[in-house]
Design an enzyme around this catalytic site. Structure first.
Site, PDB file in Angstrom:
ATOM      1  N   ASN A 100       0.828  -1.207   0.000  1.00  0.00           N
ATOM      2  CA  ASN A 100       0.000   0.000   0.000  1.00  0.00           C
ATOM      3  C   ASN A 100       0.860   1.254   0.000  1.00  0.00           C
ATOM      4  O   ASN A 100       1.924   1.292   0.610  1.00  0.00           O
ATOM      5  CB  ASN A 100      -0.922   0.015   1.224  1.00  0.00           C
ATOM      6  CG  ASN A 100      -1.844  -1.191   1.232  1.00  0.00           C
ATOM      7  OD1 ASN A 100      -2.031  -1.836   0.203  1.00  0.00           O
ATOM      8  ND2 ASN A 100      -2.408  -1.499   2.381  1.00  0.00           N
ATOM      9  N   VAL A 101       0.361   2.288  -0.660  1.00  0.00           N
ATOM     10  CA  VAL A 101       1.076   3.570  -0.692  1.00  0.00           C
ATOM     11  C   VAL A 101       0.343   4.596   0.173  1.00  0.00           C
ATOM     12  O   VAL A 101       0.681   5.771   0.183  1.00  0.00           O
ATOM     13  CB  VAL A 101       1.201   4.102  -2.147  1.00  0.00           C
ATOM     14  CG1 VAL A 101       1.961   3.113  -3.019  1.00  0.00           C
ATOM     15  CG2 VAL A 101      -0.166   4.403  -2.764  1.00  0.00           C
ATOM     16  N   HIS A 117       5.818  -0.459  -2.723  1.00  0.00           N
ATOM     17  CA  HIS A 117       5.336   0.370  -3.834  1.00  0.00           C
ATOM     18  C   HIS A 117       5.418   1.869  -3.530  1.00  0.00           C
ATOM     19  O   HIS A 117       4.762   2.667  -4.188  1.00  0.00           O
ATOM     20  CB  HIS A 117       3.898  -0.042  -4.204  1.00  0.00           C
ATOM     21  CG  HIS A 117       3.798  -1.459  -4.701  1.00  0.00           C
ATOM     22  ND1 HIS A 117       2.614  -2.139  -4.814  1.00  0.00           N
ATOM     23  CD2 HIS A 117       4.764  -2.330  -5.115  1.00  0.00           C
ATOM     24  CE1 HIS A 117       2.854  -3.371  -5.282  1.00  0.00           C
ATOM     25  NE2 HIS A 117       4.148  -3.504  -5.453  1.00  0.00           N
ATOM     26  N   CYS A 125      11.684  14.742  -7.653  1.00  0.00           N
ATOM     27  CA  CYS A 125      11.825  15.223  -9.026  1.00  0.00           C
ATOM     28  C   CYS A 125      12.119  14.055  -9.965  1.00  0.00           C
ATOM     29  O   CYS A 125      13.017  13.253  -9.699  1.00  0.00           O
ATOM     30  CB  CYS A 125      12.960  16.247  -9.092  1.00  0.00           C
ATOM     31  SG  CYS A 125      13.284  16.764 -10.796  1.00  0.00           S
ATOM     32  N   CYS A 146      10.354  21.102 -10.113  1.00  0.00           N
ATOM     33  CA  CYS A 146      11.484  21.055  -9.186  1.00  0.00           C
ATOM     34  C   CYS A 146      12.081  22.454  -9.026  1.00  0.00           C
ATOM     35  O   CYS A 146      12.337  23.135 -10.026  1.00  0.00           O
ATOM     36  CB  CYS A 146      12.535  20.099  -9.746  1.00  0.00           C
ATOM     37  SG  CYS A 146      14.010  19.960  -8.746  1.00  0.00           S
ATOM     38  N   GLY A 186      -5.060  -9.241   3.173  1.00  0.00           N
ATOM     39  CA  GLY A 186      -5.787  -8.314   2.307  1.00  0.00           C
ATOM     40  C   GLY A 186      -5.115  -8.014   0.987  1.00  0.00           C
ATOM     41  O   GLY A 186      -5.115  -6.871   0.529  1.00  0.00           O
ATOM     42  N   SER A 188      -4.673  -9.521  -3.179  1.00  0.00           N
ATOM     43  CA  SER A 188      -5.155 -10.493  -4.163  1.00  0.00           C
ATOM     44  C   SER A 188      -4.039 -11.452  -4.579  1.00  0.00           C
ATOM     45  O   SER A 188      -4.284 -12.413  -5.298  1.00  0.00           O
ATOM     46  CB  SER A 188      -5.743  -9.778  -5.381  1.00  0.00           C
ATOM     47  OG  SER A 188      -4.813  -8.851  -5.883  1.00  0.00           O
ATOM     48  N   ASN A 212      -8.137 -13.064   4.354  1.00  0.00           N
ATOM     49  CA  ASN A 212      -8.799 -12.445   3.201  1.00  0.00           C
ATOM     50  C   ASN A 212     -10.196 -13.043   3.081  1.00  0.00           C
ATOM     51  O   ASN A 212     -10.333 -14.259   3.089  1.00  0.00           O
ATOM     52  CB  ASN A 212      -7.990 -12.751   1.917  1.00  0.00           C
ATOM     53  CG  ASN A 212      -8.384 -11.862   0.756  1.00  0.00           C
ATOM     54  OD1 ASN A 212      -9.567 -11.582   0.546  1.00  0.00           O
ATOM     55  ND2 ASN A 212      -7.408 -11.430  -0.016  1.00  0.00           N
ATOM     56  N   PRO A 213     -11.235 -12.216   2.977  1.00  0.00           N
ATOM     57  CA  PRO A 213     -12.590 -12.765   2.841  1.00  0.00           C
ATOM     58  C   PRO A 213     -12.781 -13.545   1.538  1.00  0.00           C
ATOM     59  O   PRO A 213     -13.693 -14.347   1.429  1.00  0.00           O
ATOM     60  CB  PRO A 213     -13.507 -11.542   2.861  1.00  0.00           C
ATOM     61  CG  PRO A 213     -12.658 -10.368   3.193  1.00  0.00           C
ATOM     62  CD  PRO A 213     -11.219 -10.749   3.008  1.00  0.00           C
TER      63      PRO A 213
HETATM   64  N1  APR Z   1      -9.920  -7.550   4.950  1.00  0.00           N
HETATM   65  C1  APR Z   1      -9.032  -8.327   4.292  1.00  0.00           C
HETATM   66  N2  APR Z   1      -8.992  -8.416   2.961  1.00  0.00           N
HETATM   67  C2  APR Z   1      -9.879  -7.697   2.256  1.00  0.00           C
HETATM   68  C3  APR Z   1     -10.830  -6.847   2.865  1.00  0.00           C
HETATM   69  C4  APR Z   1     -10.831  -6.793   4.292  1.00  0.00           C
HETATM   70  N3  APR Z   1     -11.681  -6.021   4.965  1.00  0.00           N
HETATM   71  N4  APR Z   1     -11.560  -6.248   1.883  1.00  0.00           N
HETATM   72  C5  APR Z   1     -11.077  -6.693   0.711  1.00  0.00           C
HETATM   73  N5  APR Z   1     -10.065  -7.576   0.922  1.00  0.00           N
HETATM   74  C6  APR Z   1      -9.244  -8.278  -0.055  1.00  0.00           C
HETATM   75  C7  APR Z   1      -9.907  -8.591  -1.375  1.00  0.00           C
HETATM   76  O1  APR Z   1     -10.621  -9.828  -1.305  1.00  0.00           O
HETATM   77  C8  APR Z   1      -8.719  -8.681  -2.337  1.00  0.00           C
HETATM   78  O2  APR Z   1      -8.217  -9.996  -2.406  1.00  0.00           O
HETATM   79  O3  APR Z   1      -8.180  -7.425  -0.396  1.00  0.00           O
HETATM   80  C9  APR Z   1      -7.667  -7.778  -1.669  1.00  0.00           C
HETATM   81  C10 APR Z   1      -7.363  -6.498  -2.435  1.00  0.00           C
HETATM   82  O4  APR Z   1      -6.776  -6.837  -3.654  1.00  0.00           O
HETATM   83  P1  APR Z   1      -6.272  -5.735  -4.698  1.00  0.00           P
HETATM   84  O5  APR Z   1      -7.322  -4.713  -4.885  1.00  0.00           O
HETATM   85  O6  APR Z   1      -5.787  -6.482  -5.888  1.00  0.00           O
HETATM   86  O7  APR Z   1      -5.057  -5.029  -3.950  1.00  0.00           O
HETATM   87  P2  APR Z   1      -3.555  -5.493  -3.767  1.00  0.00           P
HETATM   88  O8  APR Z   1      -3.429  -6.979  -3.703  1.00  0.00           O
HETATM   89  O9  APR Z   1      -2.989  -4.701  -2.655  1.00  0.00           O
HETATM   90  O10 APR Z   1      -2.915  -4.989  -5.128  1.00  0.00           O
HETATM   91  C11 APR Z   1      -1.535  -5.135  -5.304  1.00  0.00           C
HETATM   92  O11 APR Z   1      -1.549  -3.965  -7.357  1.00  0.00           O
HETATM   93  O12 APR Z   1      -2.578  -2.267  -8.480  1.00  0.00           O
HETATM   94  C12 APR Z   1      -1.420  -2.659  -7.859  1.00  0.00           C
HETATM   95  O13 APR Z   1       0.272  -1.353  -6.911  1.00  0.00           O
HETATM   96  C13 APR Z   1      -1.063  -1.741  -6.722  1.00  0.00           C
HETATM   97  O14 APR Z   1      -0.217  -2.314  -4.542  1.00  0.00           O
HETATM   98  C14 APR Z   1      -1.186  -2.632  -5.509  1.00  0.00           C
HETATM   99  C15 APR Z   1      -0.973  -4.009  -6.083  1.00  0.00           C
END
Ligand code: APR
Length: 245
Positions: A100-101, A117, A125, A146, A186, A188, A212-213
């Site tokens: 996460n950013v 990330h 810059c 800059c 959390g 994907s 992860n749900p």
């Molecule tokens: N608790 C836990 N997990 C959750 C919750 C929750 N409350 N709500 C959603 N999720 C899960 C979803 O089921 C999904 O699997 O969080 C995940 C989010 O997935 P993405 O949106 O793909 O995010 P992420 O895996 O962080 O993406 C990775 O991809 O787009 C790039 O650079 C960006 O850092 C990011 C990277």
């Protein structure tokens, strides 16, 4: 919810690693990437968050990032973030890796965060690399420049197609290899190289846990899958540890 075995493993572990993704911030109101919010004003975010967009459409690029910064400045960490602060305070061998950013781990109080990330609150810059703190550059023009070389400024995030900061990635890989318990929270689990870290942990003997749900490609490889929201589960883990202590 989670097994007694997991709590015992955590209790006896020296090295615990947590890797988080957008899901940990979902309960703070931050949209995830692969949910229904992958568009911004009808622009594909995966096209916009690129070096190419910064170069060819810098106004649009900055409009998007200003919007994201404003959105993120208003949100607060949730129980999941705070539980990780508690765990960092308890464990010397604690490592937090995030994709996460959004700066929410730092805002919650974690001191050492491996931000794979980058972090959207930072600015540097694109030409000379000079870093700017908030207020150190003029943020009023559509495309901020800059003060040293006149180059276009950019947020401190890794854009699609760019490589990750190598020292941070190496530290994350080492932590994964050394961890006794590795949590994937959390995410994907499809974006590399972050997606490989749990496999490094498992290949080196870690107990692999997914919170992860939803099912992910990692689920079938995890030793324990917790199909619930991370805020509730991470807080419950801390509570279970407190009860035993
Ligand atoms: N608790 C836990 N997990 C959750 C919750 C929750 N409350 N709500 C959603 N999720 C899960 C979803 O089921 C999904 O699997 O969080 C995940 C989010 O997935 P993405 O949106 O793909 O995010 P992420 O895996 O962080 O993406 C990775 O991809 O787009 C790039 O650079 C960006 O850092 C990011 C990277």
């Amino acid at each position: 919810m989670f097994s007694n075995k997991l709590i015992k493993r955590i209790l006896h572990a020296y090295s615990l690693t947590f890797m988080t993704g957008a899901g940990i911030s979902a309960e703070s109101g931050v949209p995830t990437f692969r949910g229904k919010d992958g568009l911004w004003q009808n622009h594909d975010v995966q096209q916009l968050a690129t070096p190419r967009a910064l170069e060819s459409e810098p106004e649009l690029f900055w409009e998007f990032y200003r919007w994201r910064r404003q959105l993120l400045a208003r949100v607060e960490p949730n129980l999941g973030h705070y539980a990780l602060v508690d765990l960092e305070n308890r464990y010397k061998g604690f490592t937090l890796i995030t994709q996460n950013v959004d700066n929410l781990h730092i805002k919650a109080g974690n001191r050492h965060v491996l931000e794979l990330h980058g972090n959207i609150t930072r600015t540097y810059c694109s030409k000379c690399g000079k870093e700017f703190a908030e207020g150190e550059y003029d943020d009023t023009p559509a495309v901020p420049k800059c003060t040293q070389c006149g180059g276009v400024l950019r947020p401190g995030v890794v854009l699609f197609g760019e490589s990750l900061p190598s020292a941070i990635l190496a530290e994350a890989q080492q932590a994964a290899a050394e961890s006794e318990v590795f949590f994937s929270v959390g995410t994907s689990s499809i974006v590399e190289p972050a997606a490989s870290l749990p496999y490094i942990a498992k290949a080196n003997g870690a107990y692999l846990v997914e919170i992860n749900p939803e099912e992910t490609p990692l689920s079938a490889h995890a030793d324990e899958v917790i199909r619930e929201k991370s805020g509730k589960i991470l807080a419950a883990i801390v509570l279970a540890l407190e009860r035993i202590a």
